[in-house]
Design a protein around this motif. Structure first.
Motif, PDB file in Angstrom:
ATOM      1  N   LYS A  84      35.817  35.015  43.966  1.00 23.21           N
ATOM      2  CA  LYS A  84      36.036  34.079  42.867  1.00 23.21           C
ATOM      3  C   LYS A  84      37.481  34.181  42.413  1.00 23.21           C
ATOM      4  CE  LYS A  84      36.808  36.123  39.632  1.00 23.21           C
ATOM      5  NZ  LYS A  84      37.951  37.049  39.321  1.00 23.21           N
ATOM      6  N   HIS A 142      33.594  41.086  27.647  1.00 24.48           N
ATOM      7  CA  HIS A 142      34.158  41.396  28.966  1.00 24.48           C
ATOM      8  C   HIS A 142      35.539  42.009  28.720  1.00 24.48           C
ATOM      9  CE1 HIS A 142      35.279  39.438  33.168  1.00 24.48           C
ATOM     10  NE2 HIS A 142      35.863  40.611  33.010  1.00 24.48           N
ATOM     11  N   ASN A 144      38.672  44.703  30.037  1.00 22.82           N
ATOM     12  CA  ASN A 144      39.329  45.497  31.080  1.00 22.82           C
ATOM     13  C   ASN A 144      40.253  46.499  30.407  1.00 22.82           C
ATOM     14  OD1 ASN A 144      38.957  44.350  34.046  1.00 22.82           O
ATOM     15  ND2 ASN A 144      38.933  42.598  32.674  1.00 22.82           N
ATOM     16  N   ASN A 159      40.505  33.711  35.581  1.00 25.37           N
ATOM     17  CA  ASN A 159      40.195  34.830  36.480  1.00 25.37           C
ATOM     18  C   ASN A 159      39.103  35.737  35.923  1.00 25.37           C
ATOM     19  OD1 ASN A 159      40.854  37.802  37.464  1.00 25.37           O
ATOM     20  ND2 ASN A 159      41.625  36.411  39.028  1.00 25.37           N
ATOM     21  N   SER A 160      39.026  35.881  34.595  1.00 26.30           N
ATOM     22  CA  SER A 160      38.024  36.791  34.005  1.00 26.30           C
ATOM     23  C   SER A 160      36.800  36.037  33.469  1.00 26.30           C
ATOM     24  CB  SER A 160      38.654  37.621  32.875  1.00 26.30           C
ATOM     25  OG  SER A 160      39.662  38.475  33.377  1.00 26.30           O
ATOM     26  N   HIS A 163      33.590  34.548  35.323  1.00 24.79           N
ATOM     27  CA  HIS A 163      32.351  35.304  35.608  1.00 24.79           C
ATOM     28  C   HIS A 163      31.257  34.924  34.611  1.00 24.79           C
ATOM     29  CE1 HIS A 163      33.337  38.108  38.813  1.00 24.79           C
ATOM     30  NE2 HIS A 163      34.486  38.406  38.229  1.00 24.79           N
ATOM     31  N   TYR A 219      36.328  49.884  31.293  1.00 22.71           N
ATOM     32  CA  TYR A 219      35.810  48.580  31.718  1.00 22.71           C
ATOM     33  C   TYR A 219      34.438  48.403  31.073  1.00 22.71           C
ATOM     34  CZ  TYR A 219      34.418  44.702  34.697  1.00 22.71           C
ATOM     35  OH  TYR A 219      34.021  43.475  35.156  1.00 22.71           O
ATOM     36  N   TRP A 256      35.923  47.108  37.495  1.00 22.59           N
ATOM     37  CA  TRP A 256      34.652  46.454  37.871  1.00 22.59           C
ATOM     38  C   TRP A 256      34.035  47.015  39.133  1.00 22.59           C
ATOM     39  CZ3 TRP A 256      39.490  44.350  37.540  1.00 22.59           C
ATOM     40  CH2 TRP A 256      40.136  44.077  38.758  1.00 22.59           C
TER      41      TRP A 256
HETATM   42  C1  ISE Z   1      38.822  40.521  38.162  1.00 25.03           C
HETATM   43  O1  ISE Z   1      39.524  39.632  39.009  1.00 25.03           O
HETATM   44  C2  ISE Z   1      37.374  40.480  38.497  1.00 25.03           C
HETATM   45  O2  ISE Z   1      36.881  39.633  39.182  1.00 25.03           O
HETATM   46  C3  ISE Z   1      36.549  41.398  37.684  1.00 25.03           C
HETATM   47  O3  ISE Z   1      35.205  41.365  38.051  1.00 25.03           O
HETATM   48  C4  ISE Z   1      36.721  40.987  36.236  1.00 25.03           C
HETATM   49  O4  ISE Z   1      35.973  41.838  35.401  1.00 25.03           O
HETATM   50  C5  ISE Z   1      38.170  41.023  35.817  1.00 25.03           C
HETATM   51  O5  ISE Z   1      38.273  40.564  34.483  1.00 25.03           O
HETATM   52  C6  ISE Z   1      38.973  40.090  36.718  1.00 25.03           C
HETATM   53  O6  ISE Z   1      40.319  40.113  36.353  1.00 25.03           O
END
Ligand code: ISE
Length: 320
Positions: A84, A142, A144, A159-160, A163, A219, A256
């Motif tokens: 993704k 979520h 990081n 990008n985050s 999900h 995380y 992650w």
């Molecule tokens: C990263 O690219 C991911 O796909 C992780 O699963 C996600 O938690 C993170 O925030 C993204 O930057």
């Protein structure tokens, strides 16, 4: 992620054999090939896709390359598991959807691995059991440890948060129709600073997502689904609890990969099982498109549109 996927495929997925590897850094590709003891290193991604010994391709490259590599796999008629997000914009995702639709059946799986996370799957199963009544709200967090150096301010969404966009569509089995993104004024203006996303679904539910990519402590991914007769939340994974310094505690993973280790393994197993019998599993190119359309609306909201509507065209029959 490429190295992680290669290790998972080589050691935890019956039926998978790594025939070839490519990395922009040939030394790194060689090191992984040596480590897993299989797979020659090719000179370019297109060479790998064309390789006669390659039946299916896993793409785990920078986001900006996903669309072209996925299109090349479709042109070669080879199944592809693409990390993704599927592409950088909904227009790019539409190109993938159009190419796959022209091919006539599914070749693309998008790496929205949370669909394979046992806790997320249990949350969905509990909703489907009917015991909790209808879903009303989904609260998501979520975080990081720190945003990577290559993050820009929109990537918290593209990008985050993608999900959670995929998770909400998958668990609630509906489309997300409107998005509004807020930023706390008190926070620094940095790519890893928090954003708070509020989404409305086609079934009239609300979803909220806090993304905080410079959260420092670990995380941390949480979700609570609030239904008419009860709630269900993801538990903190982890096998041990520590007692020290007068405190009792659970450890947070650094990123992650350990948190979603089961999900990555189950995703790879489902992919190989499906492609071995000519099928496909997991999130479709259409799902990738839908998540990108929500992200785009989120970016429009962030840059002044307020509450931004998400519009999706008619889904083609191969995704029904
Ligand atoms: C990263 O690219 C991911 O796909 C992780 O699963 C996600 O938690 C993170 O925030 C993204 O930057």
């Amino acid at each position: 992620m490429g190295a992680d996927h290669a290790r998972i495929l080589a050691s935890q997925v019956p039926g998978a054999e790594i025939a070839a590897l490519y990395d922009a850094d040939p030394v790194r590709a060689g090191a992984i090939a040596d480590e897993i003891g299989r797979g020659g290193v090719t000179g370019s991604p297109l060479e790998l896709i064309a390789h006669p010994g390659v039946d299916a391709v896993l793409v785990a490259s920078p986001d900006s390359t996903h669309k072209d590599l996925t299109l090349a796999c479709i042109a070669a008629g080879k199944p592809v598991l693409c990390e993704k997000p599927l592409a950088q914009s909904s227009a790019e995702c539409a190109q993938v959807v159009a190419a796959e639709t022209k091919f006539g059946s599914r070749l693309v799986q998008v790496g929205y691995m949370r669909r394979f996370d046992p806790a997320c799957a249990e949350m969905k199963a509990k909703l489907l059991s009917g015991r909790l009544g209808n879903a009303l709200m989904l609260h998501c967090i979520h975080r990081n440890v720190s945003a990577p150096a290559w993050f820009d301010s929109g990537m918290a969404i593209t990008n985050s948060a993608v999900h959670e966009f995929d998770l909400a569509r998958w668990i609630l089995e509906t489309e997300l129709t409107a998005v509004q993104v807020f930023r706390p004024k008190a926070a620094a203006n940095a790519p890893g600073s928090p954003v708070f996303v509020v989404i409305e679904t086609a079934k009239g539910q609300l979803v909220n997502v806090e993304i905080f990519n410079d959260a420092a402590y670990g995380y941390d991914v949480r979700s609570e689904l609030v239904c008419e007769k009860g709630t269900v939340s993801l538990r903190m994974p982890g096998r041990t609890e520590t007692n020290a310094d007068g405190m009792q505690g659970l450890d947070y993973p650094a990123d992650w990969r350990p948190r979603f280790a089961d999900a990555y393994r189950l995703q790879a197993q489902a992919w190989i099982k499906a492609v071995s019998s000519g099928g496909a599993a997991g999130a479709t190119a259409w799902d990738g498109y839908a998540a990108a359309a929500v992200a785009e609306a989120g970016l429009r909201s962030l840059t002044g549109e307020g509450c931004a509507a998400v519009s999706l065209p008619q889904k083609s029959a191969i995704y029904e």
